[in-house]
Design an enzyme around this catalytic site. Structure first.
Site, PDB file in Angstrom:
ATOM      1  N   TYR A   1      16.998  54.196  13.704  1.00  0.00           N
ATOM      2  CA  TYR A   1      16.007  53.752  14.725  1.00  0.00           C
ATOM      3  C   TYR A   1      14.975  55.139  15.395  1.00  0.00           C
ATOM      4  CZ  TYR A   1      18.494  49.702  15.476  1.00  0.00           C
ATOM      5  OH  TYR A   1      19.286  48.353  15.347  1.00  0.00           O
TER       6      TYR A   1
ATOM      7  N   LYS B   1      28.486  52.597   5.451  1.00  0.00           N
ATOM      8  CA  LYS B   1      28.223  52.014   4.353  1.00  0.00           C
ATOM      9  C   LYS B   1      28.016  52.969   3.187  1.00  0.00           C
ATOM     10  CE  LYS B   1      26.654  48.095   2.296  1.00  0.00           C
ATOM     11  NZ  LYS B   1      27.375  47.127   1.843  1.00  0.00           N
TER      12      LYS B   1
ATOM     13  N   ASP C   1      24.470  48.474  17.031  1.00  0.00           N
ATOM     14  CA  ASP C   1      23.766  47.483  17.469  1.00  0.00           C
ATOM     15  C   ASP C   1      24.005  46.093  17.313  1.00  0.00           C
ATOM     16  OD1 ASP C   1      21.603  46.325  19.111  1.00  0.00           O
ATOM     17  OD2 ASP C   1      20.099  47.056  17.635  1.00  0.00           O
TER      18      ASP C   1
ATOM     19  N   ASP D   1      29.587  45.723   6.043  1.00  0.00           N
ATOM     20  CA  ASP D   1      29.819  44.052   5.844  1.00  0.00           C
ATOM     21  C   ASP D   1      31.280  43.528   6.005  1.00  0.00           C
ATOM     22  OD1 ASP D   1      30.164  46.059   3.775  1.00  0.00           O
ATOM     23  OD2 ASP D   1      29.466  44.986   2.199  1.00  0.00           O
TER      24      ASP D   1
ATOM     25  N   ASP E   1      26.725  43.285  19.562  1.00  0.00           N
ATOM     26  CA  ASP E   1      26.315  41.658  19.683  1.00  0.00           C
ATOM     27  C   ASP E   1      27.294  40.807  19.257  1.00  0.00           C
ATOM     28  OD1 ASP E   1      24.242  42.813  21.165  1.00  0.00           O
ATOM     29  OD2 ASP E   1      22.972  41.280  20.571  1.00  0.00           O
TER      30      ASP E   1
END
Ligand code: NAD
Length: 362
Positions: free
Chosen positions: A135, A190, A246, A222, A250
């Protein structure tokens, strides 16, 4: 105790008003000052984070934030869009650690889309690194490709990067938080594909050696996304980078029934923090007086605990919220058959009444 109150846009103003009411009910010596942020600040001053608002936030012990944004600003240049105010506050205050507890209150088990046995008793904490990763990594932009599958065509790119100290400090935050809970950290990465996250895994492992009393395990993102809906109670503290955090936080919000129930805290190294609900400005329901204020009220409780050193007052708010839920009051997002539907203000009033009752009782 100085609190900068930044309600923002849409339902932000409605839900922050309720949280402020709840803070007043505690009868503690708070100094609260309100300023414009987001679209409201853009309308009044031509910028989503005016200098005066930023200065107020910097001078405060904590920021109580509502939400920013509206579809009508989507065509503005990116630096002028309301959401840039949040990024500006994170950057300027150095808010690197984001805490999002996902707790399933017994009364709301039925409001989740998951089966009761999967989420009943859920209490996990997602810790997201907030100032690094793809980001913020430079360089980023658009250019003409010189290699790849389609040389000569237009392409866009971002840069994923994390430095050793950035990973180290968020790892310490996670291990220290786990020590106060069930002493288990799951680091999500990851590492099988990304160099940045192999490094992340190595540094978290290194820091973990300083916390022999805390169990550390690693999980690919994942798989973590899958486990969060399959067996979320296996987690205690989850620590991860900015982008994975992020998305996963959620996802976790849905375990609790409604995003309207999820508070969050973003802290810097001095425990100065920004406290906000995990949801946005909800333009679809703004102005109707039906938004759930509990995520914001619970964010105010986190503020008392983390930045203002008032753990008892924090517990008083949390207990009041629980008793209001137990009494059957529900905003529309958490309403189910057999409970009483109330609006934003009535919900805030009920929390205030529950707090006042505990104060009166002594
Ligand atoms: P949102 O979180 O605002 O809304 C998603 C859905 O959840 C909507 O249907 C909304 O009505 C509902 N909802 C959200 N909060 C609720 C509450 N307290 N009570 C009841 N229902 C609630 O996300 P969105 O619709 O994707 O985005 C709307 C705007 O908010 C956009 O401009 C977006 O950029 C902005 N946004 C801001 C923040 C922030 O300020 N931190 C975070 C996310 C999105």
């Amino acid at each position: 105790m100085k609190i900068a109150v930044l309600p923002g846009d849409g339902i932000g103003t409605e839900i922050v008003a309720e949280a402020v009411k709840v803070l007043h009910a505690l009868e503690l010596p708070f100094e609260m000052e309100t300023a414009l942020v987001g679209g409201a600040a853009y309308e009044a001053h031509g910028h989503p984070l005016p200098d005066a608002t930023l200065q107020l936030a910097k001078d405060a012990d904590a920021v109580l934030f509502g939400a920013v944004g509206d579809w009508k600003y989507d065509t503005l240049d990116r630096p002028l869009r309301p959401e840039q105010a949040i990024l500006g506050l994170r950057k300027n205050l150095g808010l690197f650690a984001n805490f999002r507890p996902a707790i399933c209150y017994p009364e709301l088990v039925g409001a989740s889309s998951l089966k009761p046995e999967i989420i009943s008793g859920l209490d996990i904490l997602i810790i997201r690194e907030l100032t690094g990763d793809i980001y913020f990594g430079q360089p980023r932009g658009r250019r003409t490709a010189t290699d790849g599958h389609f040389p000569g065509s237009e392409e866009a790119f971002d840069t994923m990067r994390y430095s050793h100290p950035e990973i180290e400090r968020i790892a310490h935050v996670a291990f220290q938080a786990a020590r106060k809970r069930n002493k288990k950290v799951t680091s999500v990465d990851k590492a099988n594909v990304l160099e940045t996250f192999q490094f992340w895994k190595d540094v978290v492992t290194e820091v973990g050696q300083q916390y022999p009393d805390v169990t550390l395990d690693h999980m690919y993102v994942d798989n973590a996304a899958m486990q969060l809906v399959k067996a979320p109670k296996k987690f205690d503290v989850v620590v991860t980078g900015n982008m994975f955090g992020d998305i996963l936080s959620d996802e976790a919000s849905m375990l609790t029934g409604s995003i309207g129930m999820l508070p969050s805290a973003s802290l810097n190294t001095k425990n100065q923090g920004l406290y906000e609900p995990s949801h946005g400005s909800a333009p679809d329901i703004a102005g109707q007086g039906i938004a759930n204020p509990l995520a914001t009220i619970l964010s105010a409780a986190m503020m008392l605990r983390f930045s203002l050193n008032q753990p008892e007052a924090a517990s008083r708010i949390e207990t009041a919220v629980q008793s209001v839920l137990a009494s059957g009051l529900r905003t529309v997002d958490i309403w189910s058959e057999g409970t009483t539907k109330v609006g934003t203000r009535q919900m805030g009033d009920a929390v205030v009444a529950a707090i006042t009752k505990t104060i009166t009782k002594g």
